[in-house]
Design a protein around this motif. Structure first.
Motif, PDB file in Angstrom:
ATOM      1  N   TYR A   1      32.212 -12.100 -21.630  1.00 34.67           N
ATOM      2  CA  TYR A   1      32.900 -12.531 -20.247  1.00 34.67           C
ATOM      3  C   TYR A   1      31.706 -12.509 -19.188  1.00 34.67           C
ATOM      4  O   TYR A   1      32.031 -13.230 -18.395  1.00 34.67           O
ATOM      5  N   ARG A   2      31.050 -11.571 -19.136  1.00 37.83           N
ATOM      6  CA  ARG A   2      30.057 -11.439 -18.040  1.00 37.83           C
ATOM      7  C   ARG A   2      29.090 -12.794 -17.986  1.00 37.83           C
ATOM      8  O   ARG A   2      28.850 -13.154 -16.753  1.00 37.83           O
ATOM      9  N   ALA A   3      28.793 -13.209 -19.001  1.00 37.87           N
ATOM     10  CA  ALA A   3      27.856 -14.582 -18.947  1.00 37.87           C
ATOM     11  C   ALA A   3      28.946 -15.599 -18.283  1.00 37.87           C
ATOM     12  O   ALA A   3      28.257 -16.311 -17.560  1.00 37.87           O
ATOM     13  N   LEU A   4      30.216 -15.818 -18.573  1.00 38.94           N
ATOM     14  CA  LEU A   4      30.780 -16.764 -18.098  1.00 38.94           C
ATOM     15  C   LEU A   4      31.157 -16.449 -16.663  1.00 38.94           C
ATOM     16  O   LEU A   4      31.107 -17.371 -15.709  1.00 38.94           O
ATOM     17  N   VAL A   5      31.168 -15.082 -16.167  1.00 39.36           N
ATOM     18  CA  VAL A   5      31.355 -15.005 -14.688  1.00 39.36           C
ATOM     19  C   VAL A   5      29.956 -15.389 -13.830  1.00 39.36           C
ATOM     20  O   VAL A   5      30.261 -15.775 -12.652  1.00 39.36           O
ATOM     21  N   ASP A   6      28.729 -14.977 -14.508  1.00 37.41           N
ATOM     22  CA  ASP A   6      27.673 -15.181 -13.799  1.00 37.41           C
ATOM     23  C   ASP A   6      27.496 -16.886 -13.584  1.00 37.41           C
ATOM     24  O   ASP A   6      27.166 -17.134 -12.467  1.00 37.41           O
ATOM     25  N   ARG A   7      27.942 -17.381 -14.734  1.00 36.71           N
ATOM     26  CA  ARG A   7      27.847 -18.976 -14.626  1.00 36.71           C
ATOM     27  C   ARG A   7      28.756 -19.416 -13.233  1.00 36.71           C
ATOM     28  O   ARG A   7      28.531 -20.431 -12.799  1.00 36.71           O
ATOM     29  N   TYR A   8      29.951 -18.764 -13.298  1.00 39.22           N
ATOM     30  CA  TYR A   8      31.131 -19.229 -12.494  1.00 39.22           C
ATOM     31  C   TYR A   8      30.532 -19.366 -11.057  1.00 39.22           C
ATOM     32  O   TYR A   8      30.794 -20.098 -10.171  1.00 39.22           O
TER      33      TYR A   8
END
Length: 202
Positions: free
Chosen positions: A95-102
């Motif tokens: 999830y953290r990687a997805l938020v970082d991308r967002y």
């Protein structure tokens, strides 16, 4: 022979019965993340096809009207924002990687929309569950330190997500020429690079 047939039938029955359980167990391991980031065509494109991402669905979140239409949302008054719901396998992508991308798909310092899309329905926000909130906030704080600027994009509690119509799903791929004209006209890539440099997505 009769005994063998019966045993085979039992074995087949057990195998058939185990398949749905396996599929259910697999689906239970999937998680979702919801991001409002301006144009949902662009946000969907930014996540669709990433390793570990099973689907990215365009829709609406944060409003007070049940099952709103696109026309209702962009017309104003429903309180919704365009958003994307990302279903992912946390064993492959966190999830953290997805938020970082967002963060790198938006201008998180703009409170009134994104690029050429202006107005309440194009505001940005991370809609996080209670379990996701700490990671979302940590990601936001890290991204702010990277830019050395304050963000106006909030991290808020999870709310009901409504899928947009089929005509809006997978839009960037199905209507490539129209989407590219939109992206270029909004100067989306140039403006993201001005904010994020080579880390920009989109």
């Amino acid at each position: 022979m009769r005994t063998l047939t019966t045993a085979a039938a039992i074995a087949l029955g057990l195998a058939a019965g185990s398949a749905p359980q396996s599929a259910t167990a697999q689906s239970q391991r999937l998680e979702t993340a919801v991001f409002a980031g301006g144009c949902f065509w662009s946000e969907e494109k930014a996540f669709d096809g990433l390793p570990g991402v099973r689907s990215a669905v365009s829709g609406f979140v944060g409003g007070h009207t049940a099952n709103p239409s696109y026309e209702q949302v962009v017309g104003g008054g429903t309180g919704h924002m365009e958003a994307v719901r990302v279903t992912f396998d946390p064993r492959v992508v966190s999830y953290r990687a997805l938020v970082d991308r967002y963060w790198r798909t938006i201008d998180p310092t703009d409170p009134n929309g994104q690029f050429c899309d202006r107005g309440p329905s194009y505001r940005t926000a991370v809609f996080a569950t209670a379990a996701q909130r700490a990671e979302a906030v940590a990601s936001r704080d890290a991204a702010m330190r990277t830019l050395r600027r304050s963000f106006t994009t909030p991290v808020v509690g999870a709310q009901r997500f409504w899928s947009a119509g089929a005509e809006h799903q997978d839009y960037a791929r199905r209507h490539r020429a129209h989407y590219e004209a939109y992206r270029i006209g909004c100067r989306r890539t140039e403006r993201l690079r001005a904010i994020w440099g080579d880390a920009a997505v989109g």
